[in-house]
Design a protein around this motif. Structure first.
Motif, mmCIF file in Angstrom:
data_model
loop_
_atom_site.group_PDB
_atom_site.id
_atom_site.type_symbol
_atom_site.label_atom_id
_atom_site.label_comp_id
_atom_site.label_asym_id
_atom_site.label_seq_id
_atom_site.Cartn_x
_atom_site.Cartn_y
_atom_site.Cartn_z
ATOM 1 N N PHE A 1 0.819 -1.217 0.000
ATOM 2 C CA PHE A 1 0.000 0.000 0.000
ATOM 3 C C PHE A 1 0.852 1.267 0.000
ATOM 4 O O PHE A 1 0.336 2.370 0.104
ATOM 5 C CB PHE A 1 -0.927 0.027 1.234
ATOM 6 N N ALA A 2 2.191 1.086 -0.119
ATOM 7 C CA ALA A 2 3.047 2.279 -0.079
ATOM 8 C C ALA A 2 3.071 2.926 -1.455
ATOM 9 O O ALA A 2 3.192 2.231 -2.472
ATOM 10 C CB ALA A 2 4.464 1.904 0.325
ATOM 11 N N TYR A 3 2.969 4.225 -1.491
ATOM 12 C CA TYR A 3 3.120 4.956 -2.751
ATOM 13 C C TYR A 3 4.604 5.321 -2.841
ATOM 14 O O TYR A 3 4.984 6.480 -2.606
ATOM 15 C CB TYR A 3 2.246 6.210 -2.722
ATOM 16 N N ASP A 4 5.431 4.304 -3.115
ATOM 17 C CA ASP A 4 6.888 4.504 -3.078
ATOM 18 C C ASP A 4 7.596 3.684 -4.139
ATOM 19 O O ASP A 4 7.105 2.641 -4.560
ATOM 20 C CB ASP A 4 7.429 4.132 -1.685
ATOM 21 N N TRP A 5 8.767 4.175 -4.499
ATOM 22 C CA TRP A 5 9.585 3.551 -5.549
ATOM 23 C C TRP A 5 10.081 2.176 -5.110
ATOM 24 O O TRP A 5 10.041 1.210 -5.884
ATOM 25 C CB TRP A 5 10.767 4.484 -5.824
ATOM 26 N N LEU A 6 10.546 2.044 -3.856
ATOM 27 C CA LEU A 6 11.260 0.828 -3.422
ATOM 28 C C LEU A 6 10.431 -0.449 -3.579
ATOM 29 O O LEU A 6 10.899 -1.413 -4.201
ATOM 30 C CB LEU A 6 11.764 0.989 -1.986
ATOM 31 N N PRO A 7 9.233 -0.542 -3.049
ATOM 32 C CA PRO A 7 8.466 -1.797 -3.178
ATOM 33 C C PRO A 7 8.237 -2.187 -4.635
ATOM 34 O O PRO A 7 8.304 -3.363 -4.985
ATOM 35 C CB PRO A 7 7.136 -1.487 -2.487
ATOM 36 N N LEU A 8 8.011 -1.206 -5.485
ATOM 37 C CA LEU A 8 7.828 -1.521 -6.915
ATOM 38 C C LEU A 8 9.109 -2.121 -7.469
ATOM 39 O O LEU A 8 9.109 -3.181 -8.099
ATOM 40 C CB LEU A 8 7.461 -0.249 -7.687
ATOM 41 N N TYR A 9 10.245 -1.445 -7.180
ATOM 42 C CA TYR A 9 11.547 -1.900 -7.683
ATOM 43 C C TYR A 9 11.842 -3.332 -7.232
ATOM 44 O O TYR A 9 12.387 -4.140 -7.989
ATOM 45 C CB TYR A 9 12.655 -0.950 -7.206
ATOM 46 N N LEU A 10 11.444 -3.663 -6.000
ATOM 47 C CA LEU A 10 11.774 -4.979 -5.421
ATOM 48 C C LEU A 10 10.942 -6.122 -5.999
ATOM 49 O O LEU A 10 11.273 -7.295 -5.820
ATOM 50 C CB LEU A 10 11.589 -4.931 -3.896
ATOM 51 N N THR A 11 9.901 -5.828 -6.752
ATOM 52 C CA THR A 11 8.976 -6.883 -7.200
ATOM 53 C C THR A 11 9.695 -8.096 -7.824
ATOM 54 O O THR A 11 9.445 -9.234 -7.419
ATOM 55 C CB THR A 11 7.935 -6.298 -8.183
ATOM 56 N N PRO A 12 10.607 -7.877 -8.793
ATOM 57 C CA PRO A 12 11.268 -9.044 -9.408
ATOM 58 C C PRO A 12 12.236 -9.776 -8.472
ATOM 59 O O PRO A 12 12.663 -10.892 -8.774
ATOM 60 C CB PRO A 12 12.016 -8.454 -10.610
ATOM 61 N N PHE A 13 12.578 -9.159 -7.340
ATOM 62 C CA PHE A 13 13.562 -9.796 -6.450
ATOM 63 C C PHE A 13 12.904 -10.797 -5.506
ATOM 64 O O PHE A 13 13.577 -11.498 -4.769
ATOM 65 C CB PHE A 13 14.275 -8.734 -5.595
ATOM 66 N N PHE A 14 11.541 -10.810 -5.499
ATOM 67 C CA PHE A 14 10.816 -11.675 -4.559
ATOM 68 C C PHE A 14 10.317 -12.932 -5.263
ATOM 69 O O PHE A 14 9.964 -12.880 -6.448
ATOM 70 C CB PHE A 14 9.627 -10.916 -3.958
ATOM 71 N N ASN A 15 10.281 -14.050 -4.525
ATOM 72 C CA ASN A 15 9.685 -15.274 -5.082
ATOM 73 C C ASN A 15 8.162 -15.170 -5.008
ATOM 74 O O ASN A 15 7.460 -15.720 -5.831
ATOM 75 C CB ASN A 15 10.113 -16.493 -4.245
ATOM 76 N N CYS A 16 7.683 -14.453 -3.994
ATOM 77 C CA CYS A 16 6.240 -14.370 -3.751
ATOM 78 C C CYS A 16 5.657 -13.261 -4.642
ATOM 79 O O CYS A 16 6.287 -12.200 -4.790
ATOM 80 C CB CYS A 16 6.058 -14.013 -2.272
ATOM 81 N N PRO A 17 4.456 -13.489 -5.242
ATOM 82 C CA PRO A 17 3.854 -12.425 -6.058
ATOM 83 C C PRO A 17 3.554 -11.192 -5.205
ATOM 84 O O PRO A 17 3.210 -11.340 -4.022
ATOM 85 C CB PRO A 17 2.555 -13.040 -6.571
ATOM 86 N N ILE A 18 3.674 -10.016 -5.792
ATOM 87 C CA ILE A 18 3.367 -8.767 -5.093
ATOM 88 C C ILE A 18 2.296 -8.009 -5.874
ATOM 89 O O ILE A 18 2.419 -7.812 -7.077
ATOM 90 C CB ILE A 18 4.622 -7.877 -4.945
ATOM 91 N N ALA A 19 1.232 -7.602 -5.152
ATOM 92 C CA ALA A 19 0.193 -6.732 -5.726
ATOM 93 C C ALA A 19 0.443 -5.331 -5.166
ATOM 94 O O ALA A 19 0.755 -5.188 -3.977
ATOM 95 C CB ALA A 19 -1.191 -7.218 -5.302
ATOM 96 N N HIS A 20 0.372 -4.312 -6.046
ATOM 97 C CA HIS A 20 0.625 -2.935 -5.589
ATOM 98 C C HIS A 20 -0.651 -2.116 -5.704
ATOM 99 O O HIS A 20 -1.314 -2.135 -6.756
ATOM 100 C CB HIS A 20 1.715 -2.286 -6.452
ATOM 101 N N TRP A 21 -0.953 -1.363 -4.618
ATOM 102 C CA TRP A 21 -2.087 -0.445 -4.627
ATOM 103 C C TRP A 21 -1.510 0.970 -4.747
ATOM 104 O O TRP A 21 -0.833 1.442 -3.828
ATOM 105 C CB TRP A 21 -2.894 -0.575 -3.334
#
Ligand code: HBI
Length: 360
Positions: free
Chosen positions: A107-127
């Motif tokens: 739920f963060a409106y921030d660059w970092l969580p978006l950037y990290l998406t490919p680094f995670f094994n678990c799927p990430i949904a962004h709001w």
């Protein structure tokens, strides 16, 4: 067939503790999303900064320095992160526990969580909870929406269209827990309401001017994020009857909001959604709003309120004079049909299904 029950990790906004009001509408969005999905049998754990409180799901509090608000980064082409950032620490925790979850919901409106998406094994949904504010954030939204189609959602089409690749974003709407809002057929006396973070992009001065012009009392709800701005409004409209009600819990807010003749929404920016609009409708309160952003998809002009030209205080005043045209029950019925937790829960669940089991 019985749907699979998902284990979901929600990561809250890093600008303030959940429940403090600093996170504005996204705090309500996160808690309602948790309620909607728990009601459908899924498990939710919330990760949020130290000092957060919630009664909707298990909470893990993370220490660290609060993130700089994106509103202070308008037009930025660089990312700002404090040392020992709570955002960095929240996502380090997510990395450590990711294998216990089916999906992470950011739920963060921030660059970092978006950037990290490919680094995670678990799927990430962004709001994405606000319209476009900076090129550096837009570029990352575009990049991740290309790498992970369907991973990024916004409230409304209007909000999506402020981003360069808006067509790749999911329009997910919003939902509120209608059992928490009581319908008021007829307020005791005429008055106006305004709800939101008290900050220049929210245009509170126009509501104060409309109150002064009509002589109606204006009840203001929300965190005073910019004290100087607040003082300047009171000085500019000395004859306006303004009552500051504070940042209230949903129960106290809806009790007072229901007594209003109308909620004024005066955004000076492309309002992503305006939770307050559906909260007002749930209490039977019509909305008079600038024709801006997501509100043009929520307010039915002449039916559940009025949409007036951006920045036109005269438009607000004229709409206030026509309020007796609006049937308050219609406002409640619109939320029941379009913005209930059940309707929203179905939409969120279908979205997660796509991210957890992408059609091969
Ligand atoms: N700024 N950097 C940053 N991150 C957020 O999550 C954030 C913000 N500013 C405002 C905000 N969130 C919320 O008030 C809105 O999303 C509603």
């Amino acid at each position: 067939m019985t749907k699979k029950k998902y284990r979901l990790l929600f990561l809250s906004t890093p600008v303030g503790a959940l429940g403090s009001g600093v996170g504005g509408g996204v705090e309500l969005t996160l808690q309602n999303a948790a309620k909607a999905l728990i009601a459908k049998g899924h498990e939710v754990e919330i990760v949020a900064p130290e000092g957060s409180v919630t009664d909707v799901a298990k909470l893990t509090q993370i220490a660290g320095n609060m993130q700089t608000s994106a509103q202070t980064q308008v037009g930025a082409n660089m990312v700002v992160l404090p040392q020992n950032s709570v955002l960095e620490n929240m996502w380090n925790y997510a990395r450590e526990v990711q294998d216990q979850f089916d999906l992470l919901f950011n739920f963060a409106y921030d660059w970092l969580p978006l950037y990290l998406t490919p680094f995670f094994n678990c799927p990430i949904a962004h709001w994405i909870s606000m319209s476009s504010l900076s090129p550096v954030m837009d570029a990352m939204v575009s990049k991740i929406s290309k790498l992970f189609p369907d991973a990024i959602a916004v409230n409304t089409r209007a909000c999506a269209d402020t981003f360069s690749n808006g067509d790749r974003l999911m329009i997910m709407g919003k939902g509120i827990d209608l059992t928490q809002y009581n319908f008021v057929a007829k307020p005791e006396k005429p008055s106006l309401a305004w709800v939101g973070r008290i900050s220049p992009e929210k245009g509170l001065e126009d509501a104060a001017e409309a109150a002064q012009t009509t002589g109606l009392a204006l009840h203001v709800f929300g965190l005073i994020q910019d004290q100087g701005y607040w003082q300047q409004i009171k000085a500019s409209f000395p004859n306006a009857e303004i009552h500051y009600e504070g940042f209230l819990s949903t129960d106290k807010l809806q009790q007072k909001l229901g007594q209003s003749s109308a909620l004024l929404m005066t955004p000076r920016w492309v309002e992503a959604f305006g939770n307050a609009a559906i909260e007002a409708f749930a209490c039977g309160v019509p909305v008079i709003s600038y024709r801006s952003g997501g509100l043009t998809e929520i307010v039915r002009h002449g039916k559940t309120g009025f949409l007036v030209e951006m920045g036109s205080v005269l438009g607000l005043v004229e709409a206030i004079a026509q309020l007796d045209q609006i049937e308050r029950l219609t406002c409640r019925q619109q939320v029941e049909a379009e913005y209930s937790l059940e309707v929203w829960g179905d939409r969120l669940e279908a979205w997660f299904e796509k991210l957890i089991n992408p059609e091969v």
